[in-house]
Design an enzyme around this catalytic site. Structure first.
Site, short mmCIF file in Angstrom:
data_model
loop_
_atom_site.label_atom_id
_atom_site.label_comp_id
_atom_site.label_asym_id
_atom_site.label_seq_id
_atom_site.Cartn_x
_atom_site.Cartn_y
_atom_site.Cartn_z
N ALA A 60 -19.63 -8.37 82.24
CA ALA A 60 -19.25 -7.03 82.71
C ALA A 60 -18.51 -7.15 84.04
O ALA A 60 -18.28 -8.25 84.52
CB ALA A 60 -20.49 -6.17 82.86
N ASN A 61 -18.13 -6.03 84.61
CA ASN A 61 -17.56 -6.05 85.96
C ASN A 61 -18.09 -4.85 86.75
O ASN A 61 -18.90 -4.08 86.25
CB ASN A 61 -16.02 -6.09 85.91
CG ASN A 61 -15.45 -4.86 85.25
OD1 ASN A 61 -15.61 -3.74 85.73
ND2 ASN A 61 -14.80 -5.05 84.11
#
Ligand code: PMT
Length: 403
Positions: free
Chosen positions: A214-215
């Site tokens: 994810a970010n």
């Protein structure tokens, strides 16, 4: 390089008569009042007798621009309703009860608020709040339909917890939604008739049944663009990986991965006049997703990565004449050079470059500082400010490009 001037809320300098009826949601009207006053509106509060059972006159008087009025006979002037109705740029009723909606729909002027509603030529917005059974009653629905036909703006109630521990549809829309709706009525409608598609949030690429790559994207910048586009009259579809309170009138499409986001945009691109890619799409994803949870005892897994599709580059390659494509560039070095290269490579009309290594800029903050780049044009810098201001400046440019 030019600096974008600060933007002003469309409610600034406008006179808003805020009608408050007797319902448990009346306390939320206090917050709506405060926000409108903070945004520069002149708010004139009118309470019904019922409202006084739920909130004090002093509270609303202290926060509004004038003291509360509730009677036709309070003032020296015998006709306060015509004065209030004539001076208003908007009459907003929040919460609006079944009684108020019925009286207004059928022209019954039983108190100051209903008199103002009938005496005004300004736009009117009602925000109903009541128990689900009442909201769904045919008489209420008929009255709402009648008011809509007459051009009254209706901010629909939300589903959720209601007074007395019940839950269902009927809860007053949140202050954010109501203020956005007010801004949309009073602001410029320069995106009326346009379909604007916005993406928001970071994609999540699964490694196994429980883990993802994810970010840090919160979706705030994309949601701010969506809310501003609605305010300016656009039909807005928001392709999102996150669940933030949805701006009033925005159509959400929930996705998780880059592949899902690409499919969603494939279905939307033909009808979109404007596409704004504020989402942080993962550049890499695991080649395969393990069906179950990879066990720690089996040792550190090898995760093979492959590039995700470049959604924006695909949209740029297939762009229709007249369609406006806006990308973002999240950089930590060589901001302008990197953004310029993405602008050209992805065939964009505008790129919004943010140096996410700077304090208060980019991921998760409520603020952003950006540089706008267009093919063959001078840079335009927008100093650190609320993401809503960035959204306004972005859409000002888009409106100019749409001609
Ligand atoms: O969500 P917030 O917390 O409010 O933070 C806002 C933000 C930092 C996410 C936003 O301002 C921002 O910069 N969004 C773009 C982030 C990004 O992915 O930048 P990029 O430089 O890697 O990508 C360039 C453009 O190509 C972006 O518009 C991106 O959506 C798009 N892209 C990228 C990769 C890919 N596989 N497909 C794409 O379409």
């Amino acid at each position: 390089m030019t600096a974008t001037p600060d933007t002003v809320s469309p409610v600034a300098g406008k006179t808003i008569v805020l009608g408050v009826c007797g319902g448990i949601a009346a306390y939320k009207a206090v917050e709506v009042c405060r926000r409108l006053v903070d945004a520069g509106a002149h708010v004139v509060p009118v309470m019904t007798k019922g409202a006084e059972h739920f909130i004090g006159r002093t509270t609303l008087s202290a926060l509004a621009s004038e003291p509360v009025q509730s009677s036709l006979w309070d003032e020296e002037s015998p006709i306060p309703h015509t004065r209030l109705g004539q001076s208003a740029d908007l009459v907003l009723v929040a919460p609006a009860t079944a009684r108020l909606l019925g009286a207004y729909a059928h022209g019954l002027s039983t108190d100051l608020l209903t008199n103002v509603l009938i005496a005004t030529r300004a736009p009117v917005m009602v925000c109903p709040a009541m128990h689900t059974e009442m909201w769904e009653h045919p008489s209420v629905q008929d009255n709402i339909a009648l008011l809509r036909r007459r051009g009254v703006h209706v901010v629909e109630p939300e589903s959720g917890r209601l007074a007395g521990g019940d839950s269902g549809k009927g809860r007053l829309a949140g202050p954010d939604s109501i203020v956005t709706a007010v801004e949309s009525v009073l602001g410029p409608r320069d995106l009326e008739g346009r379909h604007v598609v916005v993406t928001a949030g970071g994609t999540r690429e699964p490694i196994d049944a429980v883990r993802v790559i994810a970010n840090r994207s919160s979706g705030k910048q994309g949601y701010a663009v969506a809310a501003e586009a609605v305010r300016r009259g656009a039909r807005v579809t928001l392709v999102t990986t996150v669940e933030l309170p949805l701006p009033h009138g925005v159509q959400p499409v929930c996705v998780e991965t880059a592949a899902q986001m690409q499919r969603a945009l494939d279905g939307l691109k033909d009808s979109a006049d404007v596409i704004v890619m504020a989402a942080a799409v993962a550049d890499f994803r695991p080649v395969a997703c393990a069906p179950g949870k990879i066990k720690k005892n089996d040792g550190v897994p090898e995760v093979h990565l492959e590039p995700t599709p470049d959604i924006l580059a695909g949209l740029g390659a297939a762009k229709r004449p007249g369609q406006i494509l806006v990308g973002f560039a999240a950089e930590t070095a060589d901001l302008v050079a990197n953004a310029q290269s993405k602008l050209e490579r992805k065939n964009l009309d505008l790129i919004v470059a943010n140096d996410v290594s700077q304090p208060g800029v980019g991921f998760q903050h409520d603020t952003n500082a950006v540089t706008f780049l267009r093919p063959g044009e001078a840079l335009e810098s927008h100093p650190l400010s609320d993401k809503r201001d960035v959204a306004r400046a972005l859409l000002d440019i888009v409106v100019g490009l749409l001609g």
